[in-house]
Design a protein around this motif. Structure first.
Motif, PDB file in Angstrom:
ATOM      1  N   ILE A 173       0.860  -1.186   0.000  1.00  0.00           N
ATOM      2  CA  ILE A 173       0.000   0.000   0.000  1.00  0.00           C
ATOM      3  C   ILE A 173       0.894   1.234   0.000  1.00  0.00           C
ATOM      4  N   GLY A 174       0.380   2.298  -0.561  1.00  0.00           N
ATOM      5  CA  GLY A 174       1.123   3.561  -0.558  1.00  0.00           C
ATOM      6  C   GLY A 174       0.135   4.656  -0.831  1.00  0.00           C
ATOM      7  N   PRO A 175       0.504   5.872  -0.490  1.00  0.00           N
ATOM      8  CA  PRO A 175      -0.421   6.979  -0.717  1.00  0.00           C
ATOM      9  C   PRO A 175      -0.676   7.210  -2.201  1.00  0.00           C
ATOM     10  N   PHE A 176      -1.912   7.535  -2.550  1.00  0.00           N
ATOM     11  CA  PHE A 176      -2.191   8.039  -3.886  1.00  0.00           C
ATOM     12  C   PHE A 176      -1.460   9.370  -4.043  1.00  0.00           C
ATOM     13  N   ILE A 177      -0.847   9.561  -5.218  1.00  0.00           N
ATOM     14  CA  ILE A 177      -0.188  10.837  -5.521  1.00  0.00           C
ATOM     15  C   ILE A 177      -0.653  11.247  -6.919  1.00  0.00           C
ATOM     16  N   PRO A 178      -1.167  12.462  -7.076  1.00  0.00           N
ATOM     17  CA  PRO A 178      -1.690  12.833  -8.389  1.00  0.00           C
ATOM     18  C   PRO A 178      -0.588  12.910  -9.455  1.00  0.00           C
ATOM     19  N   ILE A 203      -0.372   0.678   7.394  1.00  0.00           N
ATOM     20  CA  ILE A 203       0.727  -0.299   7.414  1.00  0.00           C
ATOM     21  C   ILE A 203       0.723  -1.032   8.756  1.00  0.00           C
ATOM     22  N   ALA A 204       0.559  -0.270   9.828  1.00  0.00           N
ATOM     23  CA  ALA A 204       0.564  -0.869  11.172  1.00  0.00           C
ATOM     24  C   ALA A 204      -0.617  -1.833  11.350  1.00  0.00           C
ATOM     25  N   LEU A 230      -2.150  -3.438   8.995  1.00  0.00           N
ATOM     26  CA  LEU A 230      -1.860  -4.627   8.181  1.00  0.00           C
ATOM     27  C   LEU A 230      -0.896  -5.557   8.907  1.00  0.00           C
ATOM     28  N   ARG A 231       0.116  -4.986   9.542  1.00  0.00           N
ATOM     29  CA  ARG A 231       1.078  -5.834  10.267  1.00  0.00           C
ATOM     30  C   ARG A 231       0.380  -6.616  11.377  1.00  0.00           C
ATOM     31  N   LEU A 232      -0.566  -5.974  12.059  1.00  0.00           N
ATOM     32  CA  LEU A 232      -1.271  -6.673  13.138  1.00  0.00           C
ATOM     33  C   LEU A 232      -2.233  -7.731  12.590  1.00  0.00           C
ATOM     34  N   MET A 233      -2.852  -7.424  11.457  1.00  0.00           N
ATOM     35  CA  MET A 233      -3.810  -8.375  10.873  1.00  0.00           C
ATOM     36  C   MET A 233      -3.119  -9.517  10.139  1.00  0.00           C
ATOM     37  N   PHE A 234      -1.917  -9.210   9.594  1.00  0.00           N
ATOM     38  CA  PHE A 234      -1.165 -10.196   8.793  1.00  0.00           C
ATOM     39  C   PHE A 234       0.274 -10.237   9.323  1.00  0.00           C
ATOM     40  N   PRO A 235       0.475 -10.870  10.496  1.00  0.00           N
ATOM     41  CA  PRO A 235       1.772 -10.806  11.177  1.00  0.00           C
ATOM     42  C   PRO A 235       2.939 -11.280  10.310  1.00  0.00           C
ATOM     43  N   HIS A 236       2.680 -12.221   9.382  1.00  0.00           N
ATOM     44  CA  HIS A 236       3.774 -12.805   8.596  1.00  0.00           C
ATOM     45  C   HIS A 236       3.978 -12.132   7.246  1.00  0.00           C
ATOM     46  N   ALA A 237       3.128 -11.211   6.900  1.00  0.00           N
ATOM     47  CA  ALA A 237       3.146 -10.697   5.526  1.00  0.00           C
ATOM     48  C   ALA A 237       4.415  -9.915   5.203  1.00  0.00           C
ATOM     49  N   LEU A 238       4.735  -9.910   3.912  1.00  0.00           N
ATOM     50  CA  LEU A 238       5.799  -9.055   3.400  1.00  0.00           C
ATOM     51  C   LEU A 238       5.150  -7.738   2.997  1.00  0.00           C
ATOM     52  N   ILE A 239       5.528  -6.682   3.689  1.00  0.00           N
ATOM     53  CA  ILE A 239       4.883  -5.382   3.486  1.00  0.00           C
ATOM     54  C   ILE A 239       5.954  -4.353   3.135  1.00  0.00           C
ATOM     55  N   PRO A 240       5.944  -3.825   1.919  1.00  0.00           N
ATOM     56  CA  PRO A 240       6.986  -2.866   1.549  1.00  0.00           C
ATOM     57  C   PRO A 240       6.730  -1.461   2.097  1.00  0.00           C
ATOM     58  N   ALA A 241       7.820  -0.787   2.406  1.00  0.00           N
ATOM     59  CA  ALA A 241       7.776   0.668   2.600  1.00  0.00           C
ATOM     60  C   ALA A 241       7.948   1.223   1.188  1.00  0.00           C
ATOM     61  N   THR A 242       6.872   1.704   0.594  1.00  0.00           N
ATOM     62  CA  THR A 242       6.846   1.931  -0.849  1.00  0.00           C
ATOM     63  C   THR A 242       7.515   3.244  -1.271  1.00  0.00           C
ATOM     64  N   VAL A 249       6.834   1.166  11.514  1.00  0.00           N
ATOM     65  CA  VAL A 249       5.446   0.854  11.887  1.00  0.00           C
ATOM     66  C   VAL A 249       4.971  -0.476  11.289  1.00  0.00           C
ATOM     67  N   GLY A 250       5.936  -1.322  10.877  1.00  0.00           N
ATOM     68  CA  GLY A 250       5.518  -2.657  10.459  1.00  0.00           C
ATOM     69  C   GLY A 250       5.994  -3.120   9.090  1.00  0.00           C
ATOM     70  N   ALA A 251       6.465  -2.208   8.254  1.00  0.00           N
ATOM     71  CA  ALA A 251       6.927  -2.641   6.927  1.00  0.00           C
ATOM     72  C   ALA A 251       8.257  -3.384   7.061  1.00  0.00           C
ATOM     73  N   ASN A 252       8.492  -4.353   6.152  1.00  0.00           N
ATOM     74  CA  ASN A 252       9.724  -5.148   6.245  1.00  0.00           C
ATOM     75  C   ASN A 252      10.389  -5.399   4.892  1.00  0.00           C
ATOM     76  N   VAL A 253       9.998  -4.623   3.891  1.00  0.00           N
ATOM     77  CA  VAL A 253      10.553  -4.786   2.543  1.00  0.00           C
ATOM     78  C   VAL A 253      10.807  -3.406   1.942  1.00  0.00           C
ATOM     79  N   VAL A 254      11.897  -3.269   1.184  1.00  0.00           N
ATOM     80  CA  VAL A 254      12.060  -2.078   0.341  1.00  0.00           C
ATOM     81  C   VAL A 254      12.404  -2.524  -1.077  1.00  0.00           C
ATOM     82  N   MET A 255      11.964  -1.751  -2.033  1.00  0.00           N
ATOM     83  CA  MET A 255      12.107  -2.165  -3.436  1.00  0.00           C
ATOM     84  C   MET A 255      12.793  -1.092  -4.270  1.00  0.00           C
ATOM     85  N   PRO A 256      14.118  -0.948  -4.099  1.00  0.00           N
ATOM     86  CA  PRO A 256      14.807   0.074  -4.885  1.00  0.00           C
ATOM     87  C   PRO A 256      14.842  -0.264  -6.373  1.00  0.00           C
TER      88      PRO A 256
END
Ligand code: 5AD
Ligand code: FES
Length: 332
Positions: free
Chosen positions: A216-221, A242-243, A245-257, A274-281
């Motif tokens: 997930i990430g913010p919409f940006i025009p 994000i937080a 999602l981390r509580l609802m899906f403890p094992h998920a891979l969640i990017p800081a987008t 706040v719960g993200a555990n992936v970055v995608m440069p």
């Protein structure tokens, strides 16, 4: 954790108790992933797209951008560079470009797998038929990212032209799961016409789908889209989600987008806390980066892959986490 609709509404809407939410999410993230941050090398194959989504800068209706597509050689060279920088997952992302037939994608996927057998290949190429997804999976693809964007049919209609539907999008996601892909889905925060009730529907859909990855990430025009005059999604709302999602899906891979890093300078670092555990440069050739502009002012469009890698190393460390270079499958 399981939340009632009422609890979700409070967690989404209220910023006064968000610090507690953030702390709890980080605690859960550390229980499952410690301080590990997984990195994925993003290769933007093509900015041609046959679709015309109202929010997206590479929509076919945008006549202002120069279109490009990478050759197989360029893609292989991105992988080579990425491998040297410690990437063990390559994400091939692009618009829905008809040039990239199943045959061409399968050839690229199997060629990458042949050389980099210790790497995962993630695709993010939009909607395809069951048989296309299957052929590409059989060629060696491991994961697929396809955000549902919004689970509500009427809202989906407000964000997309008639040629696209939430029914088809969901069917694609179920097909991907059935074939055996590790599946990622997600949505934009603060997309036009989004309400708290709609966000709760998104979370409920994700609970049904049980994806391995949630982006997930913010919409940006983007200036050359029908939503060019709408405002960006809110930073803290994005962080609260994000937080949650981390509580609802403890094992998920969640990017800081990248979108999170675009609306504010240290957005990705905040996401990690706040719960993200992936970055995608980005591993795409610098000369094309600016052209893959889904939204205005996207970051990292001028930096070489090695620079981004170094920059991220510093940012992740400063936030209190550590980049790890293994394949980074979901922990279940
Ligand atoms: N702002 C933020 N995210 C966007 N995406 C597309 N356009 C925008 C935008 N204007 C996201 C969509 C898509 C992903 C690749 O990028 O959610 O699934
Ligand atoms: Fe790209 Fe910092 S991650 S410049």
């Amino acid at each position: 954790m399981n939340f009632s609709d009422n609890e979700l509404k409070i967690l989404i809407d209220r910023s006064d108790c968000e610090q507690l939410l953030f702390q709890k999410a980080d605690k859960v993230r550390r229980q499952h992933y410690g301080t590990d941050v997984y990195i994925r090398g993003l290769i933007e194959l093509s900015n041609y797209c046959k679709n015309n989504c109202y929010y997206c800068g590479i929509r076919c209706g945008n006549k202002e951008i120069d279109r490009y597509r990478l050759s197989k050689e360029e893609i292989m060279s991105c992988c080579e560079q990425g491998y040297g920088l410690g990437f063990r997952t390559f994400v091939l992302q692009g618009g829905e470009d008809v040039y990239f037939s199943d045959k061409i994608i399968c050839d690229i996927v199997s060629s990458i797998k042949k050389i980099y057998s210790d790497c995962a290949i993630t695709l993010s190429l939009g909607e395809k038929t069951y048989s296309s997804y299957k052929a590409i999976f059989d060629a060696g693809a491991d994961r697929y990212l396809l955000r549902h964007e919004t689970a509500n049919p009427a809202h989906y209609r407000q964000l997309h032209p008639d040629s696209l539907s939430i029914e088809n999008r969901k069917e694609c996601l179920w097909n991907l799961k059935k074939i055996g892909y590790q599946v990622g889905s997600g949505f934009m925060v603060g997309s036009p016409f989004q309400t708290t009730e709609l966000i709760i529907e998104d979370l409920r859909f994700l609970q049904e789908l049980q994806p391995d990855m949630i982006g997930i990430g913010p919409f940006i025009p983007h200036k050359n889209t029908p939503f060019g005059q709408h405002s960006s999604g809110n930073l803290n709302l994005s962080l609260r989600l994000i937080a949650i999602l981390r509580l609802m899906f403890p094992h998920a891979l969640i990017p800081a987008t990248t979108a999170l890093g675009t609306i504010t300078q240290n957005g990705r670092e905040l996401g990690l806390t706040v719960g993200a555990n992936v970055v995608m440069p980005n591993l795409s050739p610098v000369k094309f980066r600016k052209q893959y502009e889904l939204y205005d002012n996207k970051i990292c469009t001028g930096e070489e892959a090695a620079e981004c890698r170094k920059c991220l190393e510093k940012r992740v460390k400063a936030a209190g986490y550590n980049i790890v270079t293994h394949i980074g499958h979901v922990k279940k």
